[in-house]
Structures are given as C-alpha cells and as structure tokens.
Design a protein around this motif. Sequence first.
Motif, mmCIF file in Angstrom:
data_model
loop_
_atom_site.group_PDB
_atom_site.id
_atom_site.type_symbol
_atom_site.label_atom_id
_atom_site.label_comp_id
_atom_site.label_asym_id
_atom_site.label_seq_id
_atom_site.Cartn_x
_atom_site.Cartn_y
_atom_site.Cartn_z
ATOM 1 N N ASN A 78 32.375 47.388 50.632
ATOM 2 C CA ASN A 78 33.039 48.611 50.160
ATOM 3 C C ASN A 78 32.491 49.053 48.811
ATOM 4 O O ASN A 78 32.335 50.250 48.555
ATOM 5 C CB ASN A 78 34.553 48.400 50.079
ATOM 6 N N LEU A 79 32.187 48.093 47.946
ATOM 7 C CA LEU A 79 31.612 48.424 46.642
ATOM 8 C C LEU A 79 30.219 49.037 46.819
ATOM 9 O O LEU A 79 29.896 50.052 46.192
ATOM 10 C CB LEU A 79 31.538 47.176 45.759
ATOM 11 N N ALA A 124 35.340 45.471 43.011
ATOM 12 C CA ALA A 124 35.896 46.293 44.095
ATOM 13 C C ALA A 124 37.416 46.334 44.001
ATOM 14 O O ALA A 124 38.035 47.384 44.225
ATOM 15 C CB ALA A 124 35.450 45.756 45.447
ATOM 16 N N ASP A 125 38.024 45.198 43.659
ATOM 17 C CA ASP A 125 39.482 45.172 43.488
ATOM 18 C C ASP A 125 39.917 46.073 42.339
ATOM 19 O O ASP A 125 40.887 46.829 42.471
ATOM 20 C CB ASP A 125 39.973 43.737 43.220
ATOM 21 N N GLU A 169 33.934 41.930 52.773
ATOM 22 C CA GLU A 169 34.376 43.310 52.983
ATOM 23 C C GLU A 169 34.447 44.072 51.666
ATOM 24 O O GLU A 169 34.072 45.244 51.594
ATOM 25 C CB GLU A 169 35.748 43.345 53.654
ATOM 26 N N LYS A 170 34.935 43.414 50.639
ATOM 27 C CA LYS A 170 35.052 44.057 49.330
ATOM 28 C C LYS A 170 33.679 44.432 48.779
ATOM 29 O O LYS A 170 33.498 45.526 48.242
ATOM 30 C CB LYS A 170 35.803 43.148 48.355
ATOM 31 N N PRO A 213 36.007 38.683 50.536
ATOM 32 C CA PRO A 213 34.967 39.027 49.561
ATOM 33 C C PRO A 213 33.821 39.820 50.188
ATOM 34 O O PRO A 213 33.309 40.768 49.586
ATOM 35 C CB PRO A 213 34.487 37.665 49.046
ATOM 36 N N ALA A 272 33.312 41.352 44.279
ATOM 37 C CA ALA A 272 34.593 41.567 44.957
ATOM 38 C C ALA A 272 35.679 41.909 43.936
ATOM 39 O O ALA A 272 36.537 42.771 44.189
ATOM 40 C CB ALA A 272 34.983 40.329 45.767
ATOM 41 N N GLN A 273 35.623 41.276 42.792
ATOM 42 C CA GLN A 273 36.592 41.557 41.726
ATOM 43 C C GLN A 273 36.427 42.999 41.220
ATOM 44 O O GLN A 273 37.414 43.696 40.992
ATOM 45 C CB GLN A 273 36.406 40.556 40.584
ATOM 46 N N LYS A 293 39.971 49.474 43.365
ATOM 47 C CA LYS A 293 40.885 49.700 44.488
ATOM 48 C C LYS A 293 40.148 50.226 45.728
ATOM 49 O O LYS A 293 40.571 51.190 46.364
ATOM 50 C CB LYS A 293 42.021 50.639 44.083
ATOM 51 N N GLY A 338 39.598 46.021 51.250
ATOM 52 C CA GLY A 338 38.869 44.897 51.831
ATOM 53 C C GLY A 338 39.726 43.658 51.838
ATOM 54 O O GLY A 338 40.505 43.430 50.908
ATOM 55 N N ASN A 339 39.603 42.874 52.916
ATOM 56 C CA ASN A 339 40.422 41.663 53.062
ATOM 57 C C ASN A 339 39.682 40.388 52.681
ATOM 58 O O ASN A 339 40.307 39.374 52.444
ATOM 59 C CB ASN A 339 40.929 41.551 54.507
#
Length: 131
Positions: free
Chosen positions: A41-42, A25-26, A37-38, A35, A22-23, A29, A32-33
Amino acid sequence: DIPFKQAIFPQYKYPHAKERYAQIADYLKLGGNSPDEKVENLVAAIEDLKRQVDIPATIKETLAANEQSFYTAVEEMAEQAFDDQCTGANPRYPLIQDLKELYILAYLGCRIEAAAFHPEEVGAEAELLPS
C-alpha cells in the motif's frame, strides 16, 4: 527479508526495513493487515504521488539519448556504483551484475520482484549489454 549477501562488516543485527515501511504506512493510514500488505500500500501511494507530481516512472523517459547509449554506459555506471564508498554500508552487498540489473530494471520501469516473474524481459535487455 533476509539479505542473501551480507556486507563485510554489517552494521545491522538483522533487517528491519519491512517493519519500518509498514510503520510508515500505518502513520499514513494506508491500511493493510500484514507488513507485506502495508508495504504494498505504501509503494502504491508513492507511485500515485509520483504520477501526481509528474515524476517520470523510468530512466528511459528522462533520457534524450537512444537505448543503445544507455546499454553502452550501463556497465561503467554499475562499476562506478560498486566502487562508491556508500555501497559497502548497505546491509546487502551487491555484485556488479546486481547493480547492472537494477539499472536495467529502473530504465525499463520494472519493479525488482518483477525480474523473478519476467526473466525474459530482463534477460533480453541484458543481452544488449556489451560483454
């Protein structure tokens, strides 16, 4: 998120993989709302990158041999993966059957969680395996 089979001498107090992905993915950018979702997305971004650079999506796409050759070899490949010295360093210690399933899913192009929703696909392929 919690391994269901811990290694004999786990090096990890508890799993952090989801938070780490998730990090990433952050940093990229990807949005995702949560972990979950993130991470989704990754994974989607990685799959898109693989398509862009023509990385085959499955083992099946890369093998010139027929399916029966793969299924004949999968038992030995799973045993070799199990015996590999790095296997014990994983936070989740797989059984040989788990490794066979991973190979079959990678061959077919299924995501791991797909096995829970489509056991008939994995089960049907697993029936092709030599006993």
